[in-house]
Design an enzyme around this catalytic site. Structure first.
Site, PDB file in Angstrom:
ATOM      1  CG  ASP A 293       1.566  -0.984   2.061  1.00  0.00           C
ATOM      2  OD1 ASP A 293       2.454  -1.622   1.530  1.00  0.00           O
ATOM      3  OD2 ASP A 293       0.373  -1.660   1.807  1.00  0.00           O
ATOM      4  CD  GLU A 340       4.800  -0.451  -1.699  1.00  0.00           C
ATOM      5  OE1 GLU A 340       5.350  -0.363  -2.961  1.00  0.00           O
ATOM      6  OE2 GLU A 340       3.770  -0.762  -1.497  1.00  0.00           O
ATOM      7  CG  ASP A 393       5.893  -7.988   0.670  1.00  0.00           C
ATOM      8  OD1 ASP A 393       5.303  -8.777   1.471  1.00  0.00           O
ATOM      9  OD2 ASP A 393       5.155  -7.060   0.296  1.00  0.00           O
TER      10      ASP A 393
END
Length: 493
Positions: A293, A340, A393
């Site tokens: 992430d 990511e 998200d």
């Protein structure tokens, strides 16, 4: 990496009569659904414990598993619980939403009953588990026990300064005083990892890999920061001077003020990034593929003064770059890593991604803002990337088509060739499936054509996130066949 596709569904979103999705039969049923639908990957969110705000990205441990995900029916079958003991609590009134208040009130008390019955019975296996996880388990179990002693207050507000500052004499004293609670948290972790190993083996047997998420930062109120403050940018009282976030972007005009402590990369480098090596190794024990992430934070990270009210007040600081990324790859070559890399592309991030060789991410919902050089437009994305309709998200596509600007939707319709016969949501799925990206992912809500109420997370907000749950009757044979058909058509089966 083989051309394939998968589905995003958080573990908490699975159906269950006990308030939240778990590692039990519903998880196996979902694996079966994925296999029947021709999907090779199940992407989950972080599976660590959650705390205030319920976010899986703000966990009290970078290594522990979430007690809520321990399946109670499996514990009944194992002789650790009685059926009336798991039926008695009120786990929530809405089966389509997680009731975190009910879980907080009831879950640990039920798991304590299992610990009381299983601690001596499983003593040998638990002892082995503790030895295998001695680099984090003792700290985590004691940390949680002390939090319970002090009404779940964050460690930096504990009234006993000696234990707040992790002094050795205080550690030994609290270990003696809180032995029962320490034992409980150890045993619950033993149950979690035993059930997880069984679920992962089942998924592998059906040809489905589990794709997990490793948050770049840890929570300030975590065993990691409390036990090892030397790894973070803290002052002499172990309070952060700067915290993490991201600058204003397409998710928020104020940026996102995460509040996590920033790493002291210089200190970490002196140990050869030992903590990071252990963390990726631990992720590899959970997942078949790991998403790092906020990968861009390894190139440059956004540093915000502690006490700031928005992330606008931050500034960029150079990160460890390939010194850390190269170490993670070489020390854990068996772990498949994904970057990511979302956000405004910068030369530093693009250079690091290229040097790492890791696949990045492209998101169709970001592609249609009218810029001809938009990096998410399907005709320009590389093979070595993961293409998404949207991430956790993002709004599900059914909501996106309701909420996005007319100009964006008009471009998407013309570019993708959306039509009423196929439907706009499945048209976007077709666009992703047909792309050259080695992997394609969509949210389960997209295949179900669900709207705004099924959104998992809205970045920059605190209320209503991480709650949406699937109904078992939504996973139909017709749906799996339709998914399998489009997956085969574009060579992802």
């Amino acid at each position: 990496m083989k051309r394939a596709s998968g589905v995003i569904l958080p573990l908490f979103s699975l159906p269950s009569p006990y308030g939240v999705g778990t590692m039990g039969q519903a998880a196996r049923d979902f694996v079966d659904f994925l296999a029947d639908a021709g999907q090779s990957w199940w992407q989950v969110l972080p599976v660590g414990p959650t705390s205030y705000g319920d976010s899986p990205y703000q966990s009290p441990s970078a290594f522990a598993g979430n007690p809520n995900f321990v399946d109670l029916d499996l514990l009944v079958a194992d002789g650790l619980l009685l059926q009336d003991e798991i039926d008695a609590p009120n786990w929530g009134d809405d089966p389509t939403r997680v009731d975190y208040g009910a879980l907080y009130k009831n879950r640990l008390d039920v798991l304590r009953l299992a610990c009381d019955r299983g601690w001596q019975r499983d003593a040998g296996s638990v002892r082995d588990f503790v030895q295998e996880n001695d680099d984090w388990l003792d700290d985590y179990a004691l940390f949680m026990a002390i939090k319970r002693r002090f009404g779940m207050a964050p460690w930096y507000q504990w009234p006993d300064e000696e234990i707040r500052l992790h002094r050795p004499d205080a550690i030994r004293r609290y270990e003696r005083e809180l032995d029962d609670d320490v034992r409980l948290f150890v045993y619950v972790q033993y149950l979690f990892f035993r059930q997880w190993a069984d679920l992962r083996a089942y998924a592998r047997g059906r040809g489905v890999g589990i794709f997990g998420d490793m948050p770049i930062y840890v929570a300030l109120d975590s065993a990691d920061v409390w036990a090892h403050p030397e790894n973070y940018q803290l002052d002499e009282r172990n309070n952060p001077a700067q915290v993490a976030g991201v600058p204003p972007d397409y998710f928020s005009s104020d940026g996102q003020l995460w509040g996590n402590p920033l790493y002291d990369y210089k200190t970490m480098e002196k140990s050869g990034f030992a903590w990071w090596k252990r963390r990726v190794q631990a992720a590899g024990r959970l997942y078949d593929m790991v998403r790092i992430d906020h990968f861009r934070g390894f190139a440059r990270y956004w540093s915000v003064p502690a006490g700031a009210t928005t992330a606008k007040d931050g500034h960029w600081v150079d990160g460890p770059g390939m010194k850390l990324v190269g170490t993670l790859k070489s020390s854990n070559p068996e772990v498949e890593l994904v970057a990511e890399d979302l956000g405004t592309p910068t030369p530093e991030v693009m250079e690091l991604l290229l040097a790492s060789g890791l696949p990045g991410m492209k998101v169709l919902q970001f592609a249609f803002d009218g810029r001809r050089d938009n990096e998410h437009l399907p005709h320009g994305i590389p093979v070595n990337c993961l293409c998404y309709t949207g991430t956790h998200d993002n709004a599900p596509l059914g909501a996106w088509f309701e909420e996005e600007s007319p100009q964006c939707l008009d471009l998407a319709r013309r570019y993708v060739g959306l039509n009423s016969e196929e439907g706009p949501v499945w048209g976007m799925v077709r666009q992703g499936m047909s792309s050259v990206a080695v992997l394609f992912f969509a949210q389960m809500q997209d295949y179900l054509e669900l709207g705004p109420s099924s959104r998992v997370n809205t970045p920059g907000t605190m209320d209503g996130n991480w709650r949406w749950r699937l109904r078992a009757d939504q996973l139909t044979r017709d749906l799996s066949q339709r998914m399998a058909s489009i997956t085969r058509l574009y060579g992802r089966d």
